[in-house]
Enzyme design. Structure first.
Site, PDB file in Angstrom:
ATOM      1  N   GLU A 112       3.281   0.483   4.982  1.00 15.92           N
ATOM      2  CA  GLU A 112       4.378  -0.323   5.505  1.00 15.92           C
ATOM      3  C   GLU A 112       3.879  -1.207   6.653  1.00 15.92           C
ATOM      4  O   GLU A 112       4.260  -2.352   6.783  1.00 15.92           O
ATOM      5  CB  GLU A 112       5.500   0.596   6.004  1.00 15.92           C
TER       6      GLU A 112
ATOM      7  N   GLN B  52      14.069   2.910   0.472  1.00 10.66           N
ATOM      8  CA  GLN B  52      13.332   4.012   1.063  1.00 10.66           C
ATOM      9  C   GLN B  52      14.339   4.969   1.681  1.00 10.66           C
ATOM     10  O   GLN B  52      15.101   4.558   2.565  1.00 10.66           O
ATOM     11  CB  GLN B  52      12.417   3.383   2.121  1.00 10.66           C
TER      12      GLN B  52
END
Lengths: 409, 376
Positions: free
Chosen positions: A248, A130
């Site tokens: 997340e 990420q």
């Protein structure tokens, strides 16, 4: 209210348990996988485990079959994770891949891209990282400066990212950039996915306080990304990022070790001056506190799944799991070491209980309170979105990004 | 898996809230607080009896409403939110539970219908002064069907008609029923930190009593009753804690300092977030307790202790920090913060203090761990 499985749920649970018992070792208190995050040789073993899960039909449980999923439900996913937690499996290497990249690809990528990337990711063939945070944009993510400039069918990206877990072994990345600095900071962002082997990407591991290098700095110099790899509209990067970040925080079913069962096992087995540690009133008091926290988080997850199984949005209560869990882990680590007394400082895996799980966690646990939303940011979120408290005064409101004081030369 | 109350139970909650808004307003709570001669709100108690709450979980064959324990949990949360000044925890959660759990058919017939109607109030007499009672410490003794000894504090002992008393007979601990209108009983009110819930010292001098439950198993039965009461009381605690958070959040939105609502300051925002976290952990443990109580399975003692520990922590935390959020006004008699601050501590002591319940929780986990030898 009914905490028992329905017949269909029980059937799925039995299937998952049966498969797990044929493919993994049963977990007893204190038993963890032979390698920890950051240790040499973990990645191939983790890939192997994901491939086995994929072949067994337990990867991407709620995803459609055409993308390599099971075509099941999120409730089944939770049931599987509950059962998996009772077995010894590799520490999470695929959290970002499965928890963030897959959902964002399913939501925003083209059909061909989904076919190409989602099954390979679920199978563990491809690992994602990420590329969000920057040296000047952590909790204030929308302050990021990595610049994306359109050039025909491509974008040219220049800038620096930081705290990128697994970027040194990742195959792919999700990336958020600034495409328009002349508008307010949340409005000028655009989101992409990118191959980590592209020319113009340089990864430099950061040595963490643990001595391991799990996260990195990533430098992008004239990196060219095809416009076809843009996720969401130009300027919609903030919205796409928020979707990713919500995932997340919801996804993690993996329990951080040491958790209650580990400290309970340690306290039962370790002798103090007057007998086992668990007989000591001070120890019992702490164990009780940690049990109600661990159990509370577990039960809150059941409530979330109940909402999901009815097709409702989960309530806000799920936002507290990471906040409570990561601080608890830090406390449990420190307390477990205290029970070992002076020798608690020793890190030798051969000598220390549970292969120095508590010692490792003492040094690793600060990261849990910072990554994926710091304790402080999460408390702001609860205060503002759940309790409806007024936002803090914003000094950057209504000002174009390039006119903010920190961005003016 | 269905971890939520049903639509019917949520309707019951709305109904309970409306009733308590009308009949257990803060004004009504203060009337009990400020007048020593009023031990509890009699009109409210009568209204609760008419709704069937005083006999909520008593089966219909004994004149009760025959509601489920989950239904009662829903009502208990609202009672906690409103601070309703009534003896329901003593009468229903404890005395009635003891009768349902251990009473003979004759004893049930004799007492349950009147308890259900709210005509009779029950209480549970365990403690004998400062310190946690233990099987060794209990001094109250029974000889020839008569009990002698002193119990203090006994919640609602000043107004109760029936007491369930833990005492020593033939060397072993047993529970006994004592008709408090009989001879040999004297009682005097005891002032506590929360005058909205009355307490007394009960002194027995050869008071007639009859055994309830298996003789010699008094301690074990008392623990089972306390487990059940702990779950019901956990809902009162969660309700009270939520009321504290709602009050504090409202104040933080409307109170200005330094040109801003104080709720925009992170010092306040994070304080309230921590209260929310404590409440959600307690709520989750209490919900599981409600289910365990209904299912009455082997998991009940662990679920009860976990609900108790989490709820005591949450209510004390919410009352303390909610008051702090109000600043100086929180310390005044006029503001309601102290009503919750008092009740929070009272409830966390009522069925035994936090230290004792934490110890019990770990003890039950040790037992379960031995039984299953499995993680979780």
């Amino acid at each position: 209210m009914d905490f028992n499985d329905t017949p269909a749920e029980a059937e799925f649970r039995a299937e998952a348990r049966d498969w797990l018992s044929r493919n993994a070792e049963k977990r007893v208190p204190g038993k963890t996988f032979k390698l920890r995050r950051g240790e040499e040789g973990l990645i191939p073993l983790a890939r192997e485990w994901e491939a086995r899960k994929f072949d067994g039909g337990f990867a991407g449980i709620p995803l459609p079959k055409e993308y390599g999923g099971r075509g099941g439900t999120r409730l089944q996913q939770t049931i599987y994770l509950q059962e998996e937690a009772k077995f010894v499996t590799p520490p999470p290497v695929f959290g970002i891949s499965h928890g963030m990249a897959v959902p964002v690809m399913v939501a925003y990528a083209t059909e061909a891209q989904k076919q190409r990337y989602v099954p390979a990711t679920l199978r563990g063939d491809e690992i994602w990282c990420q590329l969000f945070s920057e040296p000047g944009a952590g909790s204030d993510l929308a302050g990021l400066r990595t610049r994306a400039v359109r050039d025909g069918d491509e974008w040219v990206v220049n800038g620096q990212k930081i705290w990128n877990s697994g970027a040194h072994y990742a195959d792919l990345a999700i990336l958020v950039t600034r495409s328009d600095p002349t508008v307010e900071k949340h409005k000028g962002l655009t989101y992409f996915f990118v191959d980590m082997k592209s020319p113009g990407i340089e990864v430099r591991p950061i040595k963490q306080m643990t001595g391991f290098s799990n996260f990195n700095e990533v430098f992008m110099t004239d990196l060219r990304i095809p416009d076809s790899q843009r996720l969401g509209a130009v300027g919609d990067g903030w919205k796409v990022s928020i979707t990713t970040l919500m995932n997340e925080r919801v996804v993690s079913g993996v329990r951080p070790a040491p958790d209650f069962n580990d400290i309970f096992g340690l306290a039962r087995d370790l002798q103090l001056e007057d007998g086992p540690a668990i007989a000591d009133p001070a120890v019992r008091e702490k164990l009780a506190d940690w049990y109600v926290q661990s159990r509370g988080i577990e039960l809150i997850r059941f409530r979330t799944m109940t909402a999901l199984s009815r097709g409702q949005q989960p309530g806000p209560e799920n936002s507290i799991s990471k906040l409570v869990g990561s601080f608890k882990r830090q406390q449990i680590a420190a307390f477990g070491m205290d029970l070992m007394d002076t020798a608690g400082a020793v890190m030798d895996k051969e000598l220390m209980p549970m292969r120095a799980l508590f010692q490792d966690a003492l040094l690793d646990s600060p990261s849990g309170r910072i990554a994926a939303g710091t304790d402080e940011i999460l408390r702001n979120i609860i205060g503002e979105r759940v309790l409806g408290l007024p936002r803090d005064v914003r000094a950057d409101k209504g000002i174009p990004f390039n006119q903010l004081r920190e961005n003016k030369e | 898996m269905n971890f939520d109350f049903s639509d019917e139970q949520n309707m019951l909650r709305d109904q309970a809230r409306r009733f308590l808004d009308d009949h257990a307003s803060r004004k009504a709570v203060r009337a009990v607080l400020e007048d020593d001669t009023i031990p509890y709100d009699r009109d409210l108690w009568k209204g609760m009896a008419e709704l069937g709450w005083t006999g909520a979980t008593i089966p219909e064959e004994y004149g009760g409403a025959g509601l489920s324990y989950e239904d009662l949990c829903v009502i208990a949360e609202e009672l906690g939110r409103s601070l309703a000044p009534t003896p329901i925890s003593s009468s229903l959660y404890l005395a009635t539970e003891a009768l349902l759990h251990a009473g003979s058919e004759d004893q049930k017939q004799a007492w349950l219908p009147r308890l259900a109607m709210g005509e009779v109030i029950g209480c549970f007499a365990l403690a004998e002064g400062v310190g946690a009672p233990t099987p060794k410490s209990i001094k109250a003794a029974v000889k020839d069907g008569q009990v002698s000894g002193s119990k203090i504090p006994v919640a609602d002992g000043d107004v109760a008609d029936l007491a369930v008393v833990l005492a020593r007979g033939d060397g072993a601990l047993s529970l006994y029923l004592v008709d408090l209108s009989g001879k040999g009983v004297s009682r005097e009110p005891v002032e506590t930190i929360d005058p909205t819930r009355s307490h007394a010292r009960l002194t027995f001098d050869r008071a007639p009593c009859e055994p309830i439950g298996k003789q010699g198993k008094g301690w074990e039965i008392a623990e089972a009753v306390l487990d059940r009461a702990a779950i019901l009381m956990a809902f009162e605690q969660v309700g009270g804690a939520q009321a504290c958070l709602d009050m504090a959040a409202e104040h933080a939105k409307n109170r200005y300092a330094f040109g801003r609502p104080i709720g925009s300051f992170q010092a306040i925002k994070h304080k309230l977030a921590d209260i929310y976290i404590a409440i959600e952990l307690a709520r989750a443990n209490a919900y599981y307790g409600a289910w365990a109580l209904t299912a009455n399975g082997a998991d009940l003692p662990v679920a009860a202790a976990a609900a108790r520990v989490a709820a005591s922590e949450a209510f004390n935390h919410a009352a303390r920090e909610g008051l702090q959020t109000h600043g100086g006004m929180g310390f005044t008699w006029e503001f309601d913060c102290h009503l919750f601050y008092r009740r929070a501590k009272l409830l966390s002591l009522a069925l035994g203090g936090e230290r004792r319940w934490k110890d019990r929780l770990v003890g039950q986990l040790e037992k379960r761990n031995l039984a299953t030898a499995e993680v979780d």
